[in-house]
Design a protein around this motif. Structure first.
Motif, PDB file in Angstrom:
ATOM      1  N   GLU A 170       0.920  -0.717   0.023  1.00 23.85           N
ATOM      2  CA  GLU A 170       0.059   0.037  -0.005  1.00 23.85           C
ATOM      3  C   GLU A 170       0.998   1.108  -0.146  1.00 23.85           C
ATOM      4  O   GLU A 170       1.638   1.494   1.078  1.00 23.85           O
ATOM      5  CB  GLU A 170      -0.317   0.527   1.622  1.00 23.85           C
ATOM      6  CG  GLU A 170      -2.447   1.019   1.098  1.00 23.85           C
ATOM      7  CD  GLU A 170      -3.200   0.938   2.705  1.00 23.85           C
ATOM      8  OE1 GLU A 170      -2.966  -0.139   3.389  1.00 23.85           O
ATOM      9  OE2 GLU A 170      -3.866   1.576   2.876  1.00 23.85           O
ATOM     10  N   GLU A 171       0.540   2.303  -0.791  1.00 24.05           N
ATOM     11  CA  GLU A 171       1.403   3.290  -0.820  1.00 24.05           C
ATOM     12  C   GLU A 171       0.551   4.736   0.046  1.00 24.05           C
ATOM     13  O   GLU A 171      -0.154   5.316  -0.671  1.00 24.05           O
ATOM     14  CB  GLU A 171       1.520   3.333  -2.081  1.00 24.05           C
ATOM     15  CG  GLU A 171       2.487   2.450  -3.468  1.00 24.05           C
ATOM     16  CD  GLU A 171       2.191   3.063  -5.065  1.00 24.05           C
ATOM     17  OE1 GLU A 171       2.169   2.331  -5.795  1.00 24.05           O
ATOM     18  OE2 GLU A 171       2.131   4.826  -5.331  1.00 24.05           O
ATOM     19  N   THR A 172       1.496   4.291   1.058  1.00 24.20           N
ATOM     20  CA  THR A 172       0.615   5.229   2.490  1.00 24.20           C
ATOM     21  C   THR A 172       1.346   6.480   2.891  1.00 24.20           C
ATOM     22  O   THR A 172       0.864   7.426   3.634  1.00 24.20           O
ATOM     23  CB  THR A 172       0.733   3.999   3.960  1.00 24.20           C
ATOM     24  OG1 THR A 172       1.984   3.791   3.942  1.00 24.20           O
ATOM     25  CG2 THR A 172      -0.190   3.280   3.487  1.00 24.20           C
ATOM     26  N   ILE A 202       8.766   2.984   0.151  1.00 18.94           N
ATOM     27  CA  ILE A 202       8.550   1.629   0.576  1.00 18.94           C
ATOM     28  C   ILE A 202       7.966   0.262  -0.741  1.00 18.94           C
ATOM     29  O   ILE A 202       7.765  -0.680  -0.377  1.00 18.94           O
ATOM     30  CB  ILE A 202       6.778   1.917   0.814  1.00 18.94           C
ATOM     31  CG1 ILE A 202       6.156   2.826   1.778  1.00 18.94           C
ATOM     32  CG2 ILE A 202       5.616   0.699   0.663  1.00 18.94           C
ATOM     33  CD1 ILE A 202       5.033   3.423   2.185  1.00 18.94           C
ATOM     34  N   LYS A 203       7.667   0.691  -1.439  1.00 20.76           N
ATOM     35  CA  LYS A 203       8.260  -0.130  -2.730  1.00 20.76           C
ATOM     36  C   LYS A 203       9.097  -0.803  -2.777  1.00 20.76           C
ATOM     37  O   LYS A 203       9.260  -1.834  -2.647  1.00 20.76           O
ATOM     38  CB  LYS A 203       7.454   0.339  -4.556  1.00 20.76           C
ATOM     39  CG  LYS A 203       5.663   0.629  -4.205  1.00 20.76           C
ATOM     40  CD  LYS A 203       5.496   1.112  -4.758  1.00 20.76           C
ATOM     41  CE  LYS A 203       5.560   3.071  -5.971  1.00 20.76           C
ATOM     42  NZ  LYS A 203       5.118   3.494  -6.818  1.00 20.76           N
ATOM     43  N   ALA A 204      10.190   0.271  -2.821  1.00 22.10           N
ATOM     44  CA  ALA A 204      11.648  -0.553  -2.832  1.00 22.10           C
ATOM     45  C   ALA A 204      11.620  -1.503  -1.854  1.00 22.10           C
ATOM     46  O   ALA A 204      12.495  -2.877  -2.308  1.00 22.10           O
ATOM     47  CB  ALA A 204      12.873   0.155  -2.778  1.00 22.10           C
ATOM     48  N   ASP A 227      10.358   3.073  -8.919  1.00 19.90           N
ATOM     49  CA  ASP A 227       9.505   4.329  -9.255  1.00 19.90           C
ATOM     50  C   ASP A 227       8.778   4.060  -8.885  1.00 19.90           C
ATOM     51  O   ASP A 227       7.406   3.643  -8.254  1.00 19.90           O
ATOM     52  CB  ASP A 227       9.725   4.065 -10.814  1.00 19.90           C
ATOM     53  CG  ASP A 227       8.999   4.707 -11.360  1.00 19.90           C
ATOM     54  OD1 ASP A 227       9.059   5.884 -12.858  1.00 19.90           O
ATOM     55  OD2 ASP A 227       7.587   5.972 -11.280  1.00 19.90           O
ATOM     56  N   ASP A 228       8.239   5.709  -7.855  1.00 16.71           N
ATOM     57  CA  ASP A 228       7.100   6.583  -7.947  1.00 16.71           C
ATOM     58  C   ASP A 228       7.209   8.107  -8.612  1.00 16.71           C
ATOM     59  O   ASP A 228       7.700   8.757  -8.004  1.00 16.71           O
ATOM     60  CB  ASP A 228       6.383   6.812  -5.956  1.00 16.71           C
ATOM     61  CG  ASP A 228       5.046   6.907  -6.193  1.00 16.71           C
ATOM     62  OD1 ASP A 228       4.413   6.384  -6.862  1.00 16.71           O
ATOM     63  OD2 ASP A 228       4.940   7.848  -5.750  1.00 16.71           O
ATOM     64  N   SER A 229       5.858   8.343  -9.411  1.00 16.23           N
ATOM     65  CA  SER A 229       5.755   9.123 -10.307  1.00 16.23           C
ATOM     66  C   SER A 229       4.092   9.080 -10.189  1.00 16.23           C
ATOM     67  O   SER A 229       3.256   9.040  -9.863  1.00 16.23           O
ATOM     68  CB  SER A 229       6.435   9.107 -11.521  1.00 16.23           C
ATOM     69  OG  SER A 229       5.730   7.494 -11.948  1.00 16.23           O
ATOM     70  N   ALA A 254     -11.115   4.060  -9.631  1.00 12.67           N
ATOM     71  CA  ALA A 254     -10.028   2.847  -9.926  1.00 12.67           C
ATOM     72  C   ALA A 254      -9.029   2.309 -10.397  1.00 12.67           C
ATOM     73  O   ALA A 254      -8.556   3.513 -10.974  1.00 12.67           O
ATOM     74  CB  ALA A 254     -10.481   1.776 -11.123  1.00 12.67           C
ATOM     75  N   HIS A 255      -7.867   2.345  -9.226  1.00 17.52           N
ATOM     76  CA  HIS A 255      -6.630   2.161  -9.601  1.00 17.52           C
ATOM     77  C   HIS A 255      -5.663   1.397 -11.026  1.00 17.52           C
ATOM     78  O   HIS A 255      -6.343   1.135 -11.707  1.00 17.52           O
ATOM     79  CB  HIS A 255      -5.651   1.162  -8.450  1.00 17.52           C
ATOM     80  CG  HIS A 255      -3.879   2.033  -8.875  1.00 17.52           C
ATOM     81  ND1 HIS A 255      -3.404  -0.019  -9.780  1.00 17.52           N
ATOM     82  CD2 HIS A 255      -2.921   2.046  -8.387  1.00 17.52           C
ATOM     83  CE1 HIS A 255      -2.246   1.057  -9.534  1.00 17.52           C
ATOM     84  NE2 HIS A 255      -2.257   1.534  -8.854  1.00 17.52           N
ATOM     85  N   GLY A 256      -4.625   2.498 -11.676  1.00 15.29           N
ATOM     86  CA  GLY A 256      -4.203   2.217 -12.678  1.00 15.29           C
ATOM     87  C   GLY A 256      -5.557   2.588 -14.221  1.00 15.29           C
ATOM     88  O   GLY A 256      -5.005   1.742 -15.212  1.00 15.29           O
TER      89      GLY A 256
END
Ligand code: Y43
Ligand code: MG
Length: 201
Positions: free
Chosen positions: A42-44, A54-56, A70-72, A93-95
């Motif tokens: 989750e990108e909090t 968080i992702k890495a 990458d967060d962009s 909705a995501h994406g």
């Protein structure tokens, strides 16, 4: 830098294609986080950098490999920087790129050309391992403006609506090799690689 195996911490196929093209000159072995886990953390974070970390960190933990994330997103001036870190789910909705672009056009309805300034932001984070206390962080920014109607078929996300002034076209009209020279993601990757050359990944 030594030849390395790294895991790319994204589940976005189009973004991954650009990341892999940008990293190709290094001749590293590139793995995808989806080979190790289907779960997207989750990108909090309140910032692009926090979400990239968080992702890495998640990708390094599930793979046991050094990870690059990458967060962009897109920041529109008259929207106070929105959609920003919420770019992926701006329309609900995501994406859902169509919903995101439709919502953006609605939000800018009636705005003149001079009120449609925007920029793409890319934050990259590279961790040697999940507990790495010294992550390498790189930022890339790409300024343009939002069109009144989509054009072009390359790229992904908001590319059809993002006018690139010095190219005279939308980023979706750019040949992918050109976008990979000038985009926020290209700039962040160049900065990341310059830093990695000075450190030992
Ligand atoms: O070059 C780009 N051209 C057009 N749109 C872009 C670009 N770069 C980011 N964007 C938009 C798409 C998405 O709506 C959001 C990224 O959100 P972001 O969380 O970083 O990626 P994501 O959720 O699609 O995949 P993941 O988090 O697994 O990497 O910003
Ligand atoms: Mg995401």
């Amino acid at each position: 830098m030594r030849t390395r195996t790294v895991v790319l911490a994204s589940h976005n196929a189009k973004k991954l294609a650009e990341m892999q093209a940008l990293l190709a000159p290094l001749e590293w072995q590139v793995r995808l986080v989806s080979e190790f886990s289907r779960e997207a953390p989750e990108e909090t974070g309140a910032t692009f950098v926090e979400n990239a970390l968080i992702k890495a960190r998640h990708a390094a933990a599930v793979s046991g490999l050094p990870a690059i994330a990458d967060d962009s997103g897109l920041e529109v001036v008259v929207l106070g920087g929105a959609p920003g870190v919420h770019s992926a789910r701006y329309g609900g909705a995501h994406g859902d790129d169509d919903a995101n672009n439709r919502k953006l056009l609605q939000a800018l309805e009636g705005r003149s050309e001079h009120e449609r300034g925007a920029r793409f932001v890319c934050a990259m984070a590279c961790l040697r391992h999940a507990g790495d206390p010294v992550p390498v962080i790189a930022l890339g920014l790409w300024s343009g403006r939002i069109l009144e109607a989509p054009c072009g078929n390359h790229g992904f996300g908001y590319d059809p609506l993002f006018w690139v002034p010095d190219q005279g076209c939308s980023s979706a009209e750019l040949d992918p090799s050109v976008k990979n020279r000038i985009s926020h993601r290209a700039r962040a990757t160049q900065s990341l690689l310059a830093q990695l050359r000075e450190t030992e990944l």
